[in-house]
Structure formats: structure tokens, C-alpha cells
Design an enzyme around this catalytic site. Structure first.
Site, PDB file in Angstrom:
ATOM      1  N   LYS A  38      41.237  33.901  12.959  1.00 44.79           N
ATOM      2  CA  LYS A  38      41.651  33.128  11.788  1.00 44.79           C
ATOM      3  C   LYS A  38      40.803  33.443  10.549  1.00 44.79           C
ATOM      4  O   LYS A  38      41.332  33.528   9.440  1.00 44.79           O
ATOM      5  CB  LYS A  38      41.589  31.631  12.095  1.00 44.79           C
ATOM      6  CG  LYS A  38      40.220  31.096  12.411  1.00 44.79           C
ATOM      7  CD  LYS A  38      40.255  29.615  12.711  1.00 44.79           C
ATOM      8  CE  LYS A  38      38.878  29.106  13.081  1.00 44.79           C
ATOM      9  NZ  LYS A  38      37.878  29.298  12.023  1.00 44.79           N
ATOM     10  N   THR A  39      39.490  33.618  10.725  1.00 49.39           N
ATOM     11  CA  THR A  39      38.635  33.921   9.575  1.00 49.39           C
ATOM     12  C   THR A  39      39.009  35.274   8.980  1.00 49.39           C
ATOM     13  O   THR A  39      38.960  35.468   7.757  1.00 49.39           O
ATOM     14  CB  THR A  39      37.152  33.913   9.987  1.00 49.39           C
ATOM     15  OG1 THR A  39      36.842  32.662  10.609  1.00 49.39           O
ATOM     16  CG2 THR A  39      36.250  34.104   8.783  1.00 49.39           C
ATOM     17  N   ASP A  50      39.988  26.342   5.817  1.00 51.58           N
ATOM     18  CA  ASP A  50      39.732  26.736   7.203  1.00 51.58           C
ATOM     19  C   ASP A  50      39.543  25.487   8.064  1.00 51.58           C
ATOM     20  O   ASP A  50      39.174  24.420   7.552  1.00 51.58           O
ATOM     21  CB  ASP A  50      38.474  27.609   7.239  1.00 51.58           C
ATOM     22  CG  ASP A  50      38.271  28.280   8.584  1.00 51.58           C
ATOM     23  OD1 ASP A  50      39.216  28.313   9.402  1.00 51.58           O
ATOM     24  OD2 ASP A  50      37.148  28.785   8.820  1.00 51.58           O
ATOM     25  N   ARG A  56      36.036  28.773  25.614  1.00 50.89           N
ATOM     26  CA  ARG A  56      34.724  29.296  25.221  1.00 50.89           C
ATOM     27  C   ARG A  56      34.339  30.485  26.108  1.00 50.89           C
ATOM     28  O   ARG A  56      33.457  31.264  25.760  1.00 50.89           O
ATOM     29  CB  ARG A  56      33.626  28.230  25.342  1.00 50.89           C
ATOM     30  CG  ARG A  56      33.771  26.982  24.487  1.00 50.89           C
ATOM     31  CD  ARG A  56      34.070  27.274  23.057  1.00 50.89           C
ATOM     32  NE  ARG A  56      35.502  27.225  22.811  1.00 50.89           N
ATOM     33  CZ  ARG A  56      36.103  27.702  21.719  1.00 50.89           C
ATOM     34  NH1 ARG A  56      35.388  28.282  20.789  1.00 50.89           N
ATOM     35  NH2 ARG A  56      37.407  27.615  21.564  1.00 50.89           N
TER      36      ARG A  56
END
Length: 677
Positions: A32-33, A213, A607
Site C-alpha cells: 500500500k505504501t 494511509d 505477521r
């Protein structure tokens, strides 16, 4: 032009869709970043003015990382774009519009200490006792209301009723200081723009492209801030994942992302589902769990990294056995897979669960650290209880005695304590002896002497019980918790039932720790236990400076992180989903509570990059007795075919009776093998 060839088709579509409202639903590990930074670079490259672009995040670190990535893509042209946090943008607004905000030009932002002091002043001004209504917790509750742009409702009773009287005094205090607090940086700009249409139009005209974000973490005030800023051009791009909305307790509203197209009409939605972090067996288990949530945007994560290893599930006889299994298995995996300590993480739902894990890892000489939280024995309620235990063992421990003499509040004020301390210093008399004989302290009134005498009589009686030949320190610790009425004291200042339950669980874990310590070392005394935890604290402080450490953290603290191998412990009913509000409360949970707990499990599972182990216990010590435990309902939402050997808990490692019989010899053998690598 910016080279977009490295983006996958969905990422590329999100970058090129620049006009109109856009929701990018970015699953865990889907880049996403990368989308946000390429989108900014693309906008600048095609002629947009950097000053018209704003990208918002929740932390300064995230904003800095975005800026660095944009500069790598387009160099000096990145200058002028505003990449900041919500609160930094709110501050810029208030600096420019201080008159509309009814502030002086050089207003200040109160830090945490100043906010606490101001709240304490407000509580007193409203004729309440700051000792009964803890300022920090009152601030947290007020923050909740500011995040919703609401006022506390006295009809709710409890702390809310008190806050209706205190909040005006707090606001008046801030006005007198020409100051704002952190929450005002969002709330005030919203209030101003919603009441001043000309000012709102001027500001929204300046923001041609607005990006945010972690949109799933926004609260009501932040949503309305975005709506006000995006009203003129309508180019609002939100990037987030509704499946990772886990901060409802902190004010985040999952409905913001679920109803984005309602809040921003005509919005387009793009799904990012290719995961670049985890293998497919891990992602399939995460998908299987989260698809049981009804209110969500349906999406299925997948990976090009292959299926990888299947999940493992291990159920141990007791919680102590579970911790020993994790420590032993971790040692084995480090050796066999040639990993670093930093490649491992132990995740749990509540901070109270860390006690057993910390002790097991310490016993196995595994370097570790607590991330995103306070070490178990540093938590306030735990420190308060341990201070009582220290005085039970040694009444001459002045630091501990000073901590407990008026907690819970028994009307012995700071001035009386200061007089005892001064007399102790001037006469070279131990503080404890003056508590025993307050008549020897000058300038104490009759009422203060009576209260101190009453405290001494009560305390001395409990000390005699702890000092008896056949004393059971664990049982006495529980009796002490009851006698001090910690539940009522904490309930007065902790309205959130989930947090209250966690704090009470922490107290119970102290008693459990004493019981387990004495089981391992028969005949040990309370003093031995206190010495052990004091020494452990020193070890932890030294280890925190090391880099190669196993990470222990809550599921909330793990968001945004990734590890090669993850142990998700306490995979049981009562932990996930978490039991709040006391015994038997599980049935009273709302559907949204369960949905958020499921999202937490989803976050925990995703994770893991390569290896995921879920663990639980058949029974645990709770409230001074052994209680049976059941596997989490979420375990059965994961297909059995995704587990190594199914869901039987048959992991090939020393557990249960084997661990109890071999004890620390198992750890010693593992350490010997590792040193021989």
C-alpha cells in the site's frame, strides 16, 4: 515520467486513477505504501503542483518514510508536497487561523505532563478528588469524546457524569494558558470549517489531491476533517484494509472504510490482493478466518511465494507448559533453520500473558524484549501490588511504603507523608517506625494520626499472616487484592470494561507467578520471589540494548510488523476472542466485538512470513484455582488441511509431562547444541 513497470496491474490502476474519490483496499503485505508514493510521484510528473498534494499518515515515522520514497522516485520535484500526520496538518491550520480558533497567535501545545497537571487542576476546581479520579484516565476519556466530536453525557453516569463537570474547567484552564491539547489539533479545525463555509472553501481549494494511509484507523473527527478538505476538488484517495481495523477501543471507526462510498459519493474501489510477505498456507488460513466477518469488503489474499510450510497447532497441559514449549521449540527452530533471534516473535492478546513467556524465555537464556508495551512488572497496578508485597517482606523499604501508604486512597495526604519523611530525616528514625508511632511526628493533626494508626494496624496484621510458618504467599496475595478492593479502586477510574479486566488480570498474574515460583522451588519464601523479579528487571534493562532479540508483543502492537517465524500463543476462548467484563461475559459480547477480535486474529496470522505456530493450554490458573480452557472458536475456522498433522496439537517437541520431568535440562541441552553450531 515515472516508470510504473514494477507495479502489478491493481497497483498500477490505483496510481493512474487520480480524479475523483478512490478507496484502495490494500490487504496485508500488498504494497500500500508503494501505491501512495508512486501516486504522488505520478501526479507531480504529469504536472500537478506539489503544494496542492497532501498525503496524511498517523505517525511521523510513516510520513518520513513516504517522503524518502517519493524523493527517490522524482528527486527535487518532491519538495513542496505535504507529507505529514493528521495532527501536523491540524497544527498548520490553527497557526494560520488562530483568530477563528479564538487563540492567541503564539499558542502552545501542551505535552502529556502539562495536560495531566491541567486535568488535575480541573478535577479539583470541579470539587472532585484527583486521587479518586486519576487525571490520565480522565484525559483518555475526554480524548474519546473529542475524537467523536461529542460532549460527555451525564446520563451514562460514572466517569462520564464527573467529566461533564470537569471538562469545562479543563477547557477554561487551556484558554487561560493560550494552549491546546493533542486532540484539539483535529477537533478545532473541523469545528471551525463546519461553521465557517468561506474559510472551509478557501482551505479545500488549496488541496487538489488528498491521500490518507491506514484509513481504517481513522475516527469520526478525522473523517470529517478529510471531508472538509476534500469538498472543493473531491480527489480524496484512502488506502487501508477494513480487515485490519483493530483500534475500535481507541476511537477508530471501522464504518469509515466500510462506508467510504457513502461518505464520498461516486467513489471507485480498487482491491490489492497480491501479498508480498507470506506464503500461501499462511494466507489461506488468514482468508478462512476473516471471511466469517459479515461487514467487510470481500477479498482473498494470495502470494507468488509458493505454499510454504503448513501451520502448526500445539495444545499444552498448562499455561506454564505452553511457555516452556515455545521456548524449547524456538531454540530448536533457531538452530535447524539457521535464523537470527530477531526473526522470531511471540504474539499474545493481553499484556498479562507476557509474564509466563518472559519467565520461560529468560529461563532458557533466550534474549528478548517487550515491544509496544510496558514490561509486566512495570505496569502501574502490578507495581502497586508488588510494593505491598515488598512491605510485607520488609517494612523498612521506604520507597515501597511511600507508594502504598495512600493507595488506594485512605485520606493520608501528601503533606502528612512529607512531614513523616522530614521527621525521619531529622531524627534518623526509619520511616516505618514513624508510621508505627505517628505521635512522634510533629505537626500532624489528630485526624491524620488516626488514619496513619489505622493503616499501620491493618498492615501489621497482614504482615503477620505473611510471616506465619505455614503461610501460602499466593493465596495471601489474592486475599490482599480483595482486602485492598483493587477492583473498586480501578473501576472508579477505568470505565472501559475491557481495560479494567486486563488490569485485574495483571494482578491475578502476580499471584499466579508466586504460585508457580514456589512450585518450581518448594520451600521458597516471598522474599525469594521478590528478589528474583528485581534481578530479572536488571537483566531486561541490559538486554534492551541488544539488537538481535526475540520480540514479545500484543496483537495490537504487532500491526505493521513482520517476522519469519511467529508463535501466536493463548489461542483459546477468553483470550481470542477476549473475555471482557468479568466471568461469564463472553455471551454478552456484541457482534462487532467478535468481528474486531477476528480482525485481530487476522492481523496476528499475517505477521508470519514463513512459519506460524498457534498454541494454547488445556487449563490455566485463574483466581487461585485451575480452570479448564477451550481452543478458540477461530481455530475451527481454519481448515484442518492447512495444519501439519491436523488440529490435534501433535507438534514434535518436548511438552507437558516431558517438560515437567526434564525441566531446565531440556533448555540446557538446546543451548549446548546452539553453541556447537
Amino acid at each position: 515520467m515515472v516508470d510504473l513497470d514494477s507495479l502489478n496491474p491493481a497497483q498500477r490502476e490505483a496510481v493512474l486513477c487520480t480524479e475523483g474519490p478512490l478507496l484502495v483496499l490494500a490487504g496485508a503485505g500488498s504494497g500500500k505504501t508503494r501505491v501512495i508514493t508512486y501516486r504522488i510521484a505520478h501526479l507531480v510528473a504529469k504536472g500537478a503542483s506539489p503544494s496542492e498534494i497532501i498525503a496524511l499518515s498517523f505517525t511521523n515515522k510513516a510520513a518520513s518514510e513516504m517522503r524518502e520514497r517519493v524523493e527517490e522516485l522524482i528527486g527535487p520535484d518532491a519538495k513542496g508536497t505535504r507529507l505529514s500526520t493528521f495532527h501536523s496538518l491540524g497544527l498548520n491550520f490553527l497557526r494560520a487561523e488562530y483568530e477563528a480558533a479564538k487563540l492567541g497567535k503564539n499558542f502552545t501545545i501542551l505535552d502529556e505532563g502539562d495536560q495531566v497537571a491541567s486535568m488535575r487542576h480541573a478535577i479539583s476546581a470541579a470539587k472532585f478528588d484527583p486521587g479518586q479520579y486519576e487525571p490520565k484516565l480522565m484525559l483518555a476519556r475526554l480524548s474519546h469524546f473529542k475524537g467523536r466530536l461529542e460532549a460527555p453525557d451525564p446520563r451514562h453516569g460514572g466517569i462520564d457524569a464527573v467529566l461533564t463537570h470537569v471538562a469545562p474547567h479543563y477547557a477554561q484552564r487551556l484558554r487561560a494558558m493560550n494552549a491546546v491539547d493533542f486532540d484539539d489539533l483535529i477537533a478545532r479545525p473541523v469545528w471551525i470549517m463546519e461553521r465557517n463555509t468561506d474559510l472551509a472553501y478557501r482551505w479545500s481549494s488549496r488541496v487538489r489531491y488528498l491521500m490518507v494511509d491506514e484509513y481504517q484507523d481513522t475516527n469520526i473527527a478525522q473523517l470529517r476533517f478529510l471531508q472538509a478538505l476534500g469538498r472543493r476538488h473531491g480527489n480524496v484517495c484512502a488506502v487501508g484494509d477494513d480487515d485490519q481495523s483493530i483500534y475500535g477501543w481507541r476511537g477508530a471507526v471501522a464504518g469509515n472504510i466500510l462506508r467510504f462510498d457513502h461518505h464520498f459519493e461516486g467513489a471507485k474501489i480498487i482491491f490489492l490482493t497480491q501479498n508480498y510477505r507470506s506464503t500461501n498456507y499462511i494466507l489461506k488460513s488468514a482468508n478462512a478466518v476473516i471471511e466469517n466477518n459479515q461487514a467487510r469488503h470481500a477479498k482473498t489474499l494470495w502470494s507468488g511465494l509458493g505454499d510454504g510450510d503448513k501451520l502448526r497447532y500445539q495444545s499444552s497441559p498448562t499455561g506454564d507448559d505452553e511457555a516452556h514449549f515455545v521456548a524449547t521449540d524456538l531454540l530448536s527452530k533457531k538452530r535447524s533453520l539457521r535464523l537470527k533471534w530477531r526473526d522470531f516473535a511471540v504474539l499474545y492478546r493481553t499484556n498479562a500473558q507476557s509474564r509466563a513467556m518472559e519467565e520461560a524465555l529468560r529461563g532458557a537464556s533466550i534474549p528478548h524484549r517487550i515491544i509496544g508495551g510496558t514490561r509486566f512488572y512495570d505496569r502501574k497496578e502490578v507495581r502497586d501490588l508488588v510494593a505491598y508485597l515488598r512491605v510485607m517482606a520488609n517494612p523498612y523499604d521506604e520507597a515501597a511504603l511511600r507508594r502504598i501508604i495512600n493507595y488506594p486512597n485512605r485520606g493520608i495526604g501528601d503533606r502528612s507523608i512529607e512531614r513523616i519523611g522530614l521527621c525521619s530525616q531529622q531524627t534518623n528514625t526509619p520511616f516505618w517506625r514513624l508510621v508505627e508511632r505517628p505521635d512522634r511526628v510533629p505537626d500532624l493533626g489528630d485526624r491524620e494520626r488516626t488514619r496513619i494508626e489505622s493503616f499501620y494496624t491493618w498492615l501489621d496484621g497482614f504482615r503477620r499472616r505473611f510471616g506465619a510458618q505455614d503461610a501460602d504467599p499466593g493465596a495471601l496475595c489474592r486475599a490482599l487484592i480483595e482486602a485492598l478492593d483493587f477492583r473498586n479502586s480501578l473501576a472508579k477510574i477505568e470505565r472501559d470494561m475491557g481495560k479494567l479486566r486486563m488490569r485485574l488480570d495483571n494482578l491475578e498474574e502476580v499471584a499466579n507467578g508466586i504460585d508457580l515460583f514456589r512450585q518450581r522451588k518448594p520451600g521458597s519464601r516471598l522474599e525469594d520471589y521478590l528478589s528474583r523479579i528485581a534481578l530479572d528487571s536488571r537483566v531486561e534493562e541490559d538486554e534492551d540494548e541488544e539488537d538481535d532479540l526475540v520480540s514479545l508483543m500484543t496483537l495490537h502492537g504487532a500491526k505493521g510488523l513482520e517476522f519469519t517465524s511467529v508463535y501466536f500463543v493463548g489461542f483459546e476462548e477468553g483470550f481470542v476472542p477476549h473475555l471482557r467484563g468479568g466471568r461469564g461475559a463472553a455471551a454478552a459480547r456484541t457482534a462487532e466485538d467478535i468481528a474486531e477480535e477476528r480482525r485481530l486474529v487476522y492481523v496476528g496470522i499475517t505477521r508470519a512470513k514463513r512459519y506460524l505456530t498457534l498454541t494454547g493450554a488445556d487449563r490455566r490458573m485463574r483466581f487461585g484455582r485451575i480452570q479448564g480452557r477451550k481452543p478458540s472458536r477461530f481455530l475451527y475456522e481454519i481448515p484442518e488441511a492447512l495444519f501439519e498433522g491436523g488440529r490435534t496439537g501433535q507438534v514434535a517437541a518436548l511438552t507437558g509431562d516431558a517438560l515437567q520431568s526434564k525441566g531446565m535440562a531440556a533448555f540446557a541441552e538446546m543451548r549446548r547444541l546452539i553453541k556447537g553450531e
